[in-house]
Design a protein around this motif. Structure first.
Motif, PDB file in Angstrom:
ATOM      1  N   LYS A 110      56.006  41.228  59.861  1.00 10.44           N
ATOM      2  CA  LYS A 110      54.736  41.475  60.557  1.00 10.44           C
ATOM      3  C   LYS A 110      54.620  42.966  60.828  1.00 10.44           C
ATOM      4  O   LYS A 110      55.603  43.632  61.142  1.00 10.44           O
ATOM      5  CB  LYS A 110      54.682  40.705  61.868  1.00 10.44           C
ATOM      6  N   TYR A 111      53.410  43.478  60.714  1.00  9.50           N
ATOM      7  CA  TYR A 111      53.154  44.883  60.988  1.00  9.50           C
ATOM      8  C   TYR A 111      53.070  45.091  62.490  1.00  9.50           C
ATOM      9  O   TYR A 111      52.361  44.373  63.190  1.00  9.50           O
ATOM     10  CB  TYR A 111      51.852  45.319  60.307  1.00  9.50           C
ATOM     11  N   ASP A 112      53.805  46.065  63.004  1.00 12.67           N
ATOM     12  CA  ASP A 112      53.810  46.369  64.434  1.00 12.67           C
ATOM     13  C   ASP A 112      52.969  47.621  64.669  1.00 12.67           C
ATOM     14  O   ASP A 112      53.431  48.740  64.491  1.00 12.67           O
ATOM     15  CB  ASP A 112      55.245  46.585  64.928  1.00 12.67           C
ATOM     16  N   LYS A 113      51.721  47.406  65.066  1.00 11.75           N
ATOM     17  CA  LYS A 113      50.781  48.508  65.248  1.00 11.75           C
ATOM     18  C   LYS A 113      51.219  49.449  66.367  1.00 11.75           C
ATOM     19  O   LYS A 113      50.883  50.629  66.361  1.00 11.75           O
ATOM     20  CB  LYS A 113      49.377  47.964  65.517  1.00 11.75           C
ATOM     21  N   SER A 114      51.999  48.960  67.327  1.00 19.88           N
ATOM     22  CA  SER A 114      52.439  49.809  68.437  1.00 19.88           C
ATOM     23  C   SER A 114      53.377  50.927  67.975  1.00 19.88           C
ATOM     24  O   SER A 114      53.533  51.931  68.660  1.00 19.88           O
ATOM     25  CB  SER A 114      53.131  48.965  69.514  1.00 19.88           C
ATOM     26  N   LYS A 115      53.993  50.777  66.810  1.00 15.57           N
ATOM     27  CA  LYS A 115      54.896  51.805  66.280  1.00 15.57           C
ATOM     28  C   LYS A 115      54.168  52.851  65.432  1.00 15.57           C
ATOM     29  O   LYS A 115      54.776  53.782  64.937  1.00 15.57           O
ATOM     30  CB  LYS A 115      56.005  51.158  65.460  1.00 15.57           C
ATOM     31  N   GLU A 116      52.876  52.673  65.281  1.00 20.24           N
ATOM     32  CA  GLU A 116      52.070  53.594  64.487  1.00 20.24           C
ATOM     33  C   GLU A 116      51.930  54.918  65.228  1.00 20.24           C
ATOM     34  O   GLU A 116      51.637  54.945  66.421  1.00 20.24           O
ATOM     35  CB  GLU A 116      50.696  52.961  64.269  1.00 20.24           C
ATOM     36  N   LYS A 118      50.058  58.131  66.363  1.00 13.88           N
ATOM     37  CA  LYS A 118      48.656  58.516  66.534  1.00 13.88           C
ATOM     38  C   LYS A 118      48.404  59.870  65.865  1.00 13.88           C
ATOM     39  O   LYS A 118      49.186  60.799  66.003  1.00 13.88           O
ATOM     40  CB  LYS A 118      48.301  58.608  68.026  1.00 13.88           C
ATOM     41  N   HIS A 122      48.598  59.593  56.511  1.00 15.57           N
ATOM     42  CA  HIS A 122      49.205  58.524  55.731  1.00 15.57           C
ATOM     43  C   HIS A 122      48.910  58.759  54.257  1.00 15.57           C
ATOM     44  O   HIS A 122      47.785  59.078  53.884  1.00 15.57           O
ATOM     45  CB  HIS A 122      48.641  57.162  56.142  1.00 15.57           C
TER      46      HIS A 122
END
Length: 162
Positions: A110-116, A118, A122
């Motif tokens: 699953k993709y963890d958007k919180s680790k993206e 800011k 990309h």
């Protein structure tokens, strides 16, 4: 022997095999009489999730061990519009192989958007020879004039790759 289903990216095809992913990657990348050796990218596909999309009778008749008992390496099930036919939830791990047959498994997660990060840049590369579509409210002339500015936040028309 077990049967595996793979979605190969070059060429785009749905392939059945009796080889596990590491053996299949080695088979694809180091060559046969029909194919030159090269790097390959392929997905393992969950057979249970695509049984209604393929001819199971044909699969069971064609994907059988050879006369000497060795596993069948490949049986092409489809080469037409495979990528858009296979549901995303049927894709399991992604495998990358070197031209020497070394196989790397990238497990589905699953993709963890919180680790993206800011504001980070990309870089994306197309992995499969699929022609992308562009969805935009701008006219074709406008888009062609601004092709190189489409990712610029100051650009006055937005274009989205699909």
């Amino acid at each position: 022997m077990s049967k595996y289903i793979y979605l190969t990216c070059t060429p785009e095809a749905l392939v059945a095999s009796m080889l596990p992913p590491e053996g299949f990657g080695l088979y694809l990348s180091t060559g046969t009489k029909k194919r030159n050796k090269s790097q390959t990218i392929f997905f393992e596909v969950d057979l249970e999730k695509i049984e209604d999309l393929i001819d199971m009778d044909s699969l069971n008749k064609r994907c059988v061990a050879k006369e000497d008992g060795s596993p069948k390496s490949s049986v092409y099930l489809s080469v037409y519009r495979v990528l858009e036919t296979i549901p995303l939830d049927a894709l399991k791990s992604l495998y990358l192989t070197t031209d020497h047959g070394v196989v790397l498994e990238l497990k589905r997660a699953k993709y963890d958007k919180s680790k993206e990060l800011k504001g980070a840049l990309h870089l994306y590369q197309e992995l499969d020879p699929v022609t992308p579509l562009v969805a935009s409210g701008a006219s074709a002339v406008s888009i062609s004039q601004k092709t190189y500015r489409r990712f610029d936040p100051d650009c006055d028309s937005q274009a989205f790759l699909c």
